[in-house]
Design a protein around this motif. Structure first.
Motif, short mmCIF file in Angstrom:
data_model
loop_
_atom_site.label_atom_id
_atom_site.label_comp_id
_atom_site.label_asym_id
_atom_site.label_seq_id
_atom_site.Cartn_x
_atom_site.Cartn_y
_atom_site.Cartn_z
N GLN A 97 37.74 -4.73 -40.85
CA GLN A 97 38.14 -3.41 -41.65
C GLN A 97 38.34 -1.65 -40.83
O GLN A 97 38.85 -1.64 -41.22
CB GLN A 97 37.21 -3.06 -42.83
N THR A 100 41.26 -1.82 -39.21
CA THR A 100 42.67 -2.33 -40.05
C THR A 100 43.16 -0.31 -39.53
O THR A 100 44.00 0.36 -39.50
CB THR A 100 41.79 -2.07 -40.91
N LEU A 101 41.40 -0.03 -39.91
CA LEU A 101 41.52 1.77 -40.18
C LEU A 101 42.37 1.85 -38.59
O LEU A 101 42.83 3.05 -38.62
CB LEU A 101 40.26 2.25 -40.63
N VAL A 104 45.46 1.36 -38.76
CA VAL A 104 46.37 2.19 -39.46
C VAL A 104 47.01 3.93 -39.05
O VAL A 104 47.42 4.54 -39.34
CB VAL A 104 46.08 2.57 -41.01
N ILE A 111 54.55 7.33 -37.19
CA ILE A 111 55.44 6.95 -38.18
C ILE A 111 56.61 7.88 -38.29
O ILE A 111 58.04 8.06 -38.06
CB ILE A 111 54.84 6.88 -40.01
N TYR A 153 45.13 -17.74 -41.27
CA TYR A 153 44.35 -17.17 -39.86
C TYR A 153 43.79 -18.62 -39.55
O TYR A 153 42.60 -19.28 -38.82
CB TYR A 153 43.10 -16.20 -40.59
N PHE A 172 43.68 -8.02 -35.33
CA PHE A 172 43.40 -7.32 -36.03
C PHE A 172 43.65 -5.90 -34.18
O PHE A 172 44.07 -5.02 -34.84
CB PHE A 172 42.68 -6.25 -36.79
N ARG A 175 46.54 -6.08 -32.59
CA ARG A 175 47.27 -5.46 -33.15
C ARG A 175 47.80 -4.26 -32.62
O ARG A 175 48.34 -3.42 -32.56
CB ARG A 175 47.55 -5.47 -34.48
N LEU B 4 42.41 3.92 -50.08
CA LEU B 4 41.67 3.48 -48.68
C LEU B 4 41.35 2.27 -48.95
O LEU B 4 41.08 1.15 -47.94
CB LEU B 4 40.04 4.10 -48.86
N VAL B 7 44.46 0.05 -47.89
CA VAL B 7 44.69 0.90 -46.28
C VAL B 7 43.81 -0.50 -45.60
O VAL B 7 44.75 -0.99 -44.88
CB VAL B 7 44.22 2.36 -45.76
N ARG B 8 42.33 -1.21 -46.33
CA ARG B 8 41.55 -1.70 -45.59
C ARG B 8 42.54 -3.37 -45.71
O ARG B 8 41.94 -3.54 -44.81
CB ARG B 8 40.79 -1.60 -46.40
N GLN B 9 42.71 -3.62 -46.51
CA GLN B 9 43.83 -4.72 -46.79
C GLN B 9 45.28 -4.88 -46.47
O GLN B 9 46.00 -6.24 -46.78
CB GLN B 9 43.21 -5.45 -48.30
N LEU B 10 46.01 -4.16 -46.10
CA LEU B 10 46.86 -3.68 -45.33
C LEU B 10 47.29 -5.16 -44.65
O LEU B 10 48.14 -5.70 -44.57
CB LEU B 10 47.67 -2.59 -45.02
N TRP B 11 46.96 -5.31 -43.79
CA TRP B 11 47.13 -6.47 -42.96
C TRP B 11 46.72 -7.81 -43.80
O TRP B 11 47.95 -8.54 -43.44
CB TRP B 11 46.30 -6.51 -40.90
N GLN B 39 53.39 3.31 -44.55
CA GLN B 39 52.68 2.97 -43.38
C GLN B 39 52.30 1.26 -44.17
O GLN B 39 52.67 0.79 -42.55
CB GLN B 39 51.06 2.69 -43.80
#
Ligand SMILES: [Zn+2]
Lengths: 203, 78
Positions: A97, A100-101, A104, A111, A153, A172, A175, B4, B7-11, B39
């Motif tokens: 996680q 992921t953050l 992003v 962007i 996965y 992740f 990526r 939030l 975003v955490r679970q976006l992938w 995003q």
């Protein structure tokens, strides 16, 4: 690691092998190349993979996914062959996680006028391919299996012999590294003017 | 569901690795959130670009021939 019996080869249904295994040759080659990044090495690995597949064809469960089975063999062959590049890359734990953050954050920096714009104004394919090739192997194999080969996965986890959580975090992280490379590329091309967000993790 | 969490679970969402329920919740959120949608759009475009690198390397004919030769030698009747 399966051992192949030298003296008494199994009777192989050649037709079935030809119909089910051989059509995946391009895929196996691509996968081998993604791991070795060297055509001659990939060449050897592909040959060895199909030879082993042929010799252990009796272990293939009819109806299961042959490509996945071949990739697993290919991966094992690769690991055996690769004795030199044995440096362990720290994967930073399994906290996907946070990855992921972080990912992003990087992408948000990029962007700007919109992703479409970034991707359409710049032919990213060559940069992306190079960036994939330059990923550390643990991340590259996860990205290749899931993002390029379109595996789930759990399929990638089974081929690489690691838990699903590990695949996620490697994926992740991989990526994120790719995005960083692309953003750098775009910045060099003058398309992204931000200075980028340093990705030191989320605290 | 807040941003939030999305975003955490976006992938996982993009990879269709969530439960149907979670997929639907994120889908609904994305449809109406101006912050998360760009995003999502970026990540999706990025993943499409990665997937598009796939077609590049068909196995050279030489390798194909070598594989076939090896298999024949091992007894495969082609
Ligand atoms: Zn949101």
């Amino acid at each position: 690691m399966q051992t192949t019996q030298q003296s008494q080869p199994h009777r192989v249904d050649g037709k079935r092998f030809e119909l089910e295994a051989l059509p995946w040759l391009d895929d196996v080659y691509r996968f081998a190349l993604s791991m070795t990044r060297d055509e001659a090495d990939a060449d050897d690995i592909v040959q060895e993979t199909f030879l082993r597949a042929y010799r252990s064809w009796h272990t293939f469960e009819p109806g299961s996914e042959c490509r996945k089975w071949l990739f697993t063999i290919c991966r094992n062959v690769f690991l055996r062959v690769r004795e030199r590049e044995r440096k362990r890359v720290d994967c930073g734990g399994d906290d996907a996680q946070l990855e992921t953050l972080a990912a992003v954050r990087v992408s948000v920096a990029a962007i700007g006028d919109g992703a479409e714009d970034l991707f359409s104004r710049l032919d990213l394919a060559p940069a992306l391919e190079r960036a994939i090739g330059e990923l550390p192997e643990v991340f590259r194999s996860a990205v290749v299996l899931v993002d390029v080969e379109g595996m789930a996965y759990n399929e990638a986890a089974s081929i690489l012999g690691v838990p699903v959580g590990t695949i996620r975090s490697r994926l992740f992280r991989g990526r994120r590294l790719l995005q960083e490379a692309l953003i750098e590329y775009a910045r060099d091309a003058g398309l992204v003017v931000t200075s980028g967000v340093p990705c030191t993790g989320v605290s | 569901m807040d941003c939030l969490e999305v975003v955490r679970q976006l992938w996982d969402y993009l990879d269709s690795e969530l439960t149907d329920e979670a997929m639907a919740r994120i889908h609904r959120h994305l449809a109406q959130c101006r912050q998360c949608y760009p995003q999502f759009d970026f990540e999706r475009t990025f993943l499409d670009a990665v997937a598009a690198t796939r077609r590049e390397h068909p196995a050279p004919n030489l390798i194909r021939r070598k594989v076939l030769a090896k298999l024949r030698k091992a007894g495969l009747d082609l």
